[in-house]
Write a protein that holds these residues in place. Structure first.
Motif, short mmCIF file in Angstrom:
data_model
loop_
_atom_site.label_atom_id
_atom_site.label_comp_id
_atom_site.label_asym_id
_atom_site.label_seq_id
_atom_site.Cartn_x
_atom_site.Cartn_y
_atom_site.Cartn_z
N PRO A 1 0.80 -1.23 0.00
CA PRO A 1 0.00 0.00 0.00
C PRO A 1 0.83 1.28 0.00
N VAL A 2 2.04 1.24 0.57
CA VAL A 2 2.84 2.46 0.65
C VAL A 2 3.15 3.03 -0.73
N VAL A 3 3.20 2.19 -1.75
CA VAL A 3 3.58 2.65 -3.10
C VAL A 3 2.57 3.64 -3.65
N ALA A 4 1.33 3.52 -3.26
CA ALA A 4 0.29 4.40 -3.77
C ALA A 4 0.52 5.86 -3.39
N GLN A 5 1.24 6.10 -2.30
CA GLN A 5 1.46 7.48 -1.86
C GLN A 5 2.78 8.05 -2.37
N LEU A 6 3.57 7.24 -3.07
CA LEU A 6 4.90 7.68 -3.52
C LEU A 6 4.83 8.45 -4.84
N ARG A 7 5.83 9.30 -5.01
CA ARG A 7 6.09 9.92 -6.31
C ARG A 7 7.30 9.31 -6.99
N THR A 8 8.25 8.83 -6.20
CA THR A 8 9.41 8.14 -6.76
C THR A 8 9.67 6.87 -5.96
N LEU A 9 9.99 5.81 -6.69
CA LEU A 9 10.36 4.53 -6.11
C LEU A 9 11.73 4.16 -6.65
N ASP A 10 12.67 3.89 -5.76
CA ASP A 10 14.05 3.66 -6.15
C ASP A 10 14.49 2.27 -5.70
N LEU A 11 14.69 1.38 -6.67
CA LEU A 11 15.18 0.03 -6.42
C LEU A 11 16.50 -0.18 -7.16
N SER A 12 17.30 0.86 -7.22
CA SER A 12 18.52 0.86 -8.02
C SER A 12 19.71 0.27 -7.27
N LEU A 13 20.82 0.14 -7.99
CA LEU A 13 22.15 -0.19 -7.46
C LEU A 13 22.29 -1.64 -6.99
N GLY A 14 21.24 -2.44 -7.14
CA GLY A 14 21.28 -3.79 -6.60
C GLY A 14 21.29 -4.87 -7.65
N ALA A 15 20.86 -6.07 -7.24
CA ALA A 15 20.92 -7.27 -8.07
C ALA A 15 19.57 -7.58 -8.70
N LEU A 16 18.84 -6.56 -9.14
CA LEU A 16 17.51 -6.76 -9.71
C LEU A 16 17.60 -7.55 -11.02
N GLY A 17 16.78 -8.59 -11.11
CA GLY A 17 16.71 -9.40 -12.31
C GLY A 17 15.29 -9.45 -12.86
N ASP A 18 15.10 -10.29 -13.86
CA ASP A 18 13.79 -10.36 -14.52
C ASP A 18 12.68 -10.79 -13.56
N GLY A 19 13.00 -11.61 -12.57
CA GLY A 19 11.98 -12.04 -11.63
C GLY A 19 11.40 -10.88 -10.84
N GLY A 20 12.27 -10.00 -10.35
CA GLY A 20 11.78 -8.83 -9.62
C GLY A 20 11.01 -7.88 -10.50
N ALA A 21 11.49 -7.68 -11.74
CA ALA A 21 10.78 -6.79 -12.66
C ALA A 21 9.42 -7.35 -13.04
N ALA A 22 9.34 -8.66 -13.20
CA ALA A 22 8.05 -9.28 -13.53
C ALA A 22 7.05 -9.08 -12.39
N ALA A 23 7.53 -9.11 -11.16
CA ALA A 23 6.64 -8.86 -10.02
C ALA A 23 6.10 -7.44 -10.05
#
Length: 328
Positions: free
Chosen positions: A249-271
């Motif tokens: 629910p917290v995402v609904a109140q955000l203007r920017t979401l930052d998931l950078s600099l890490g080991a993000l792969g296709d599984g996380g993006a698909a979610a």
């Protein structure tokens, strides 16, 4: 692997940073007498060709004696003594807190703004910064670079203890290995004005063992009602974090979401794609990632009105070959 922070800031809190000379008697920099709010860097080696000659308390006292502190709105603390492990005259936070009455206009503070050449961020051990928030009730920004030290007791301690602070708007912890205790401690605080929060998780081998469980308190959105920017960055479990925020629910109140600099792969993006709509965001920051070209294109097409940063793709998409950008 990423080596951390290569250069010093030149601006902080919207102000050009003035470097206070660490050598007694050295002249103040140009602009020191200008009107209006000022930002200053306190570094125990600033302007010197040799190692620091002053401890942080001495440097701070010299600064307070020579500068009009009624105009000091922001402070950036660099090297704080003869050696970074030396806090013989008191930890940085406690030293500042003891002189809080001399800094009536302070609104922004950056503790340990060191480059990777000066000290790898994973080995930059700090004392708790709680005294700063206790002593400066009007503080609006607190940035901390480093990780928790063991303290005088020899036991690990978080960089922050539970506290209530009415005016803090920005809180950032940059680390090559942020201890989970600090993330959980923020969850036990009361920050009703907080708009901007960032955690650099870092690497497990440097103490960055944080998981979704350590930021679970964030997900409902009720603890920080004014939060607009959330950064869960530089994590080896970036996919797990993406899965967690996809329906949070917290995402609904955000203007920017930052998931950078890490080991993000296709599984996380698909979610993220399968989760709640993100079209309300101004920006989704995913730079430094391990996404396939096909997944990158799917993300670009999903929310055409959102600025999506997919820069710095990393070459190895194998889950076991991934790494974070900031570790040492």
């Amino acid at each position: 692997m990423g080596s951390g922070f290569a250069t010093h800031l030149t601006e902080f809190a919207g102000l050009e940073i003035l470097d206070f000379p660490a050598g007694p008697g050295l002249p103040l920099p140009a602009g020191a007498d200008r009107d209006g709010p000022q930002a200053w860097r306190l570094d125990a080696a600033s302007g010197l060709d040799a190692d620091p000659v002053l401890a942080f308390g001495e440097l701070l006292d010299d600064f307070l004696a020579r500068v009009d502190t009624a105009r000091v709105a922001a402070l950036v603390v660099g090297r704080w003594g003869f050696e970074l492990i030396d806090v013989s005259d008191g930890p940085v936070g406690a030293t500042l807190a003891a002189r809080a009455d001399r800094l009536p206009a302070l609104r922004a503070l950056f503790v340990a703004e060191l480059t990777s050449d000066e000290c790898d961020v994973a080995y930059l051990a700090l004392e708790p910064v709680t005294p700063v928030l206790e002593a400066f009730p009007g503080l609006e920004q607190l940035w901390v670079r480093g990780t928790a030290g063991t303290g005088l007791s020899g036991e690990e301690q978080p960089l922050l203890a539970p506290i209530k602070h009415e005016t803090l708007c920005t809180l950032v912890f940059q680390s090559g290995g942020l201890d989970p205790l600090t993330m959980r401690a923020v969850g036990a605080c009361e920050f009703p004005a907080l708009e901007h929060l960032e955690f650099y998780f870092g690497e497990p081998r440097h103490g960055g063992t944080g998981t979704v469980a350590d930021v679970e308190w964030l997900l409902p959105g009720d603890r920080l009602p004014n939060l607009r920017h959330l950064g869960l960055r530089d994590s080896m479990v970036q996919d797990d974090l993406a899965v967690a925020v996809a329906h949070a629910p917290v995402v609904a109140q955000l203007r920017t979401l930052d998931l950078s600099l890490g080991a993000l792969g296709d599984g996380g993006a698909a979610a993220l794609l399968a989760g709640q709509p993100l079209g309300h965001l101004v920006k989704l920051d995913l730079h430094h990632h391990f996404l396939s070209a096909q997944m990158q294109e799917r993300l670009r097409q999903a929310w055409p009105g959102v600025e999506i940063d997919l820069s710095e793709p990393q070459p190895d998409g194998d889950e076991w070959g991934r790494y974070v950008a900031v570790a040492e």
